[in-house]
Design an enzyme around this catalytic site. Structure first.
Site, PDB file in Angstrom:
ATOM      1  N   TRP A 126     -72.351 -97.487  -7.802  1.00 31.65           N
ATOM      2  CA  TRP A 126     -73.766 -97.457  -7.419  1.00 31.65           C
ATOM      3  C   TRP A 126     -74.557 -98.564  -8.114  1.00 31.65           C
ATOM      4  CZ3 TRP A 126     -74.012 -95.421  -3.038  1.00 31.65           C
ATOM      5  CH2 TRP A 126     -73.310 -94.267  -2.718  1.00 31.65           C
TER       6      TRP A 126
ATOM      7  N   ASP B 128     -81.499 -95.123 -11.954  1.00 29.95           N
ATOM      8  CA  ASP B 128     -81.073 -94.283 -10.838  1.00 29.95           C
ATOM      9  C   ASP B 128     -80.540 -92.987 -11.451  1.00 29.95           C
ATOM     10  OD1 ASP B 128     -79.693 -93.009  -8.799  1.00 29.95           O
ATOM     11  OD2 ASP B 128     -78.464 -94.727  -8.251  1.00 29.95           O
TER      12      ASP B 128
ATOM     13  N   LYS C  63     -78.278 -84.604  -4.360  1.00 28.72           N
ATOM     14  CA  LYS C  63     -77.267 -84.270  -5.343  1.00 28.72           C
ATOM     15  C   LYS C  63     -77.680 -83.008  -6.106  1.00 28.72           C
ATOM     16  CE  LYS C  63     -75.262 -87.973  -4.045  1.00 28.72           C
ATOM     17  NZ  LYS C  63     -75.313 -89.321  -4.602  1.00 28.72           N
TER      18      LYS C  63
HETATM   19  C1  LIG Z   1     -75.289 -90.663  -3.988  1.00 29.59           C
HETATM   20  C2  LIG Z   1     -75.816 -91.721  -4.858  1.00 29.59           C
HETATM   21  C3  LIG Z   1     -76.472 -92.853  -4.360  1.00 29.59           C
HETATM   22  C4  LIG Z   1     -76.646 -93.111  -2.878  1.00 29.59           C
HETATM   23  O1  LIG Z   1     -77.547 -92.237  -2.344  1.00 29.59           O
HETATM   24  P1  LIG Z   1     -78.029 -92.342  -0.824  1.00 29.59           P
HETATM   25  O2  LIG Z   1     -79.174 -91.388  -0.791  1.00 29.59           O
HETATM   26  O3  LIG Z   1     -76.874 -91.920   0.022  1.00 29.59           O
HETATM   27  O4  LIG Z   1     -78.432 -93.741  -0.562  1.00 29.59           O
HETATM   28  C5  LIG Z   1     -76.981 -93.763  -5.253  1.00 29.59           C
HETATM   29  N1  LIG Z   1     -76.857 -93.586  -6.576  1.00 29.59           N
HETATM   30  C6  LIG Z   1     -76.221 -92.518  -7.101  1.00 29.59           C
HETATM   31  C7  LIG Z   1     -76.116 -92.376  -8.577  1.00 29.59           C
HETATM   32  C8  LIG Z   1     -75.686 -91.556  -6.261  1.00 29.59           C
HETATM   33  O5  LIG Z   1     -75.051 -90.494  -6.791  1.00 29.59           O
END
Ligand SMILES: *Cc1c(COP(=O)(O)O)cnc(C)c1O
Length: 360
Positions: free
Chosen positions: A101, A171, A195
């Site tokens: 990511w 993030d 998540k």
């Molecule tokens: C799942 C995830 C993403 C991507 O998320 P989307 O909403 O599908 O774009 C980005 N960063 C992390 C840490 C993730 O777990």
């Protein structure tokens, strides 16, 4: 009706109480005679839903008044572009690469300016967090970027990097609301909610006010400008209304559990059961350096791909679902987010013990 223990990395398990409440309100939300799905985002009922949701996440995280909370769309991945478009005044940013990511975010930012990868754990398949106490932070960096919890590899920053005064952007998709957080250490905290908070379709951005300006990169679309959404209180256009409503219910649920300190305690207790088992198992092995282990995502392997596949299949038959590891790493991964009950982790460990006896 029977529900399984769902160890999916995302979209993921939600609190059963929340799902039941939403089901009860499906046809008639609080006497309005309609579902939240059918309701104008300018209605009084929805205004109350979104302002209450914002207040509740502010209470939970202790978000200071000089930060905005935005409910946006486009997933976490859209932030990979939105962050540089809005923050790269000098067109320079430093990225710490701890998994797919962060890698994707850095690659996207490269479209807009110079990206310095100031640390990486790729040399050991992202199985640890690099020492970030004294990194070569760029003099002219607009921000330092991290992925705080690495969903795929199961690592977590236990200590934030020393950014040497630069704005920290994080993030937190897979560790959002999993433990208390000092918001003042960050310029931007963001995450997709699918998540640990709610249904896919909402991304929450917590951003310090001085970073919200009209001075964005030329050509930045109106919809990708933070100021657009901050000025309109996330109602510039139709927001992901039903998703925000469910997030609001999850915030209430977390409050009722005792807030983020209680969440952390619960999550530590759950993770310990699994890690303790892995540490003494003769068949299964955790893949992450112990000090950097995530409380949310726990990858493990047997070292034999056929046995891994057998495990995933038999676990599913036993009501333990979505344990297959990410396609880029193989093996298994148990995501044990806030809403995964302790009993679910115990059931998993009991199953692993049985599998070990039968297959060793
Ligand atoms: C799942 C995830 C993403 C991507 O998320 P989307 O909403 O599908 O774009 C980005 N960063 C992390 C840490 C993730 O777990």
């Amino acid at each position: 009706m029977s529900r399984v223990y769902n160890f999916s990395a995302g979209p993921a398990v939600l609190p059963e109480e929340v799902l039941k409440e939403a089901a009860a309100e499906m046809l008639d939300y609080k006497g309005t005679g309609m579902s939240v799905m059918e309701m104008s985002h300018r209605s009084k009922a929805f205004e109350e839903i979104i302002t209450t949701a914002e207040q509740d996440i502010r209470d939970l995280m202790g978000i200071p008044d000089n930060y905005k909370v935005l409910f946006l769309q486009g997933g976490a991945s859209q932030q990979f572009a939105m962050i540089p478009m809005n923050l790269m005044k000098n067109r320079v940013a430093d990225y710490i690469i701890t998994g797919q990511w962060a890698k994707k975010a850095a690659k996207e930012a490269e479209k807009y300016g110079k990206v310095n990868r100031i640390a990486s754990s790729e040399d050991k398949t992202f199985s640890y967090i690099p020492d970030c106490s004294d990194l070569p932070v760029s003099e002219d960096a607009d921000y330092v970027y991290i992925c705080e919890n690495n969903t795929i590899y199961g690592t977590k920053f236990k200590e934030l990097p020393n950014t040497k005064g630069k704005t920290l952007v994080a993030d937190v998709s897979s560790c959002f609301l999993s433990e208390p957080v000092d918001v003042t250490k960050y310029g931007v905290i963001y995450g997709g909610v699918q998540k640990n908070i709610g249904p896919a379709g909402v991304v929450i951005v917590i951003i310090r006010e001085d970073l919200i300006t009209e001075d964005v990169l030329p050509g930045t679309p109106t919809m990708l400008t933070y100021k657009t959404h901050a000025d309109a209180k996330s109602l510039y256009n139709t927001p992901p209304a039903y998703g925000i409503y469910i997030c609001g219910k999850v915030f209430k649920w977390i409050k009722a559990q005792g807030g983020l300190a209680a969440m952390k305690e619960r999550n530590e207790k759950k993770a310990k059961v699994l890690y303790d088992f892995l540490d003494q198992s003769k068949l299964f092995k955790g893949t992450v350096v112990p000090k950097d282990r995530s409380l949310m995502n726990v990858p493990f392997v047997t070292g034999n791909a056929d046995l891994d596949a057998k495990f995933v299949k038999e676990a599913k038959e036993a009501g333990l679902e979505n344990l297959k590891g990410h396609r880029t790493v193989g093996g298994m991964r148990a995501s044990i987010y806030n809403a995964m009950p302790y009993e679910g982790v115990v059931a998993l460990v009991d199953f692993m013990k049985k599998f070990e006896e039968e297959n060793l």
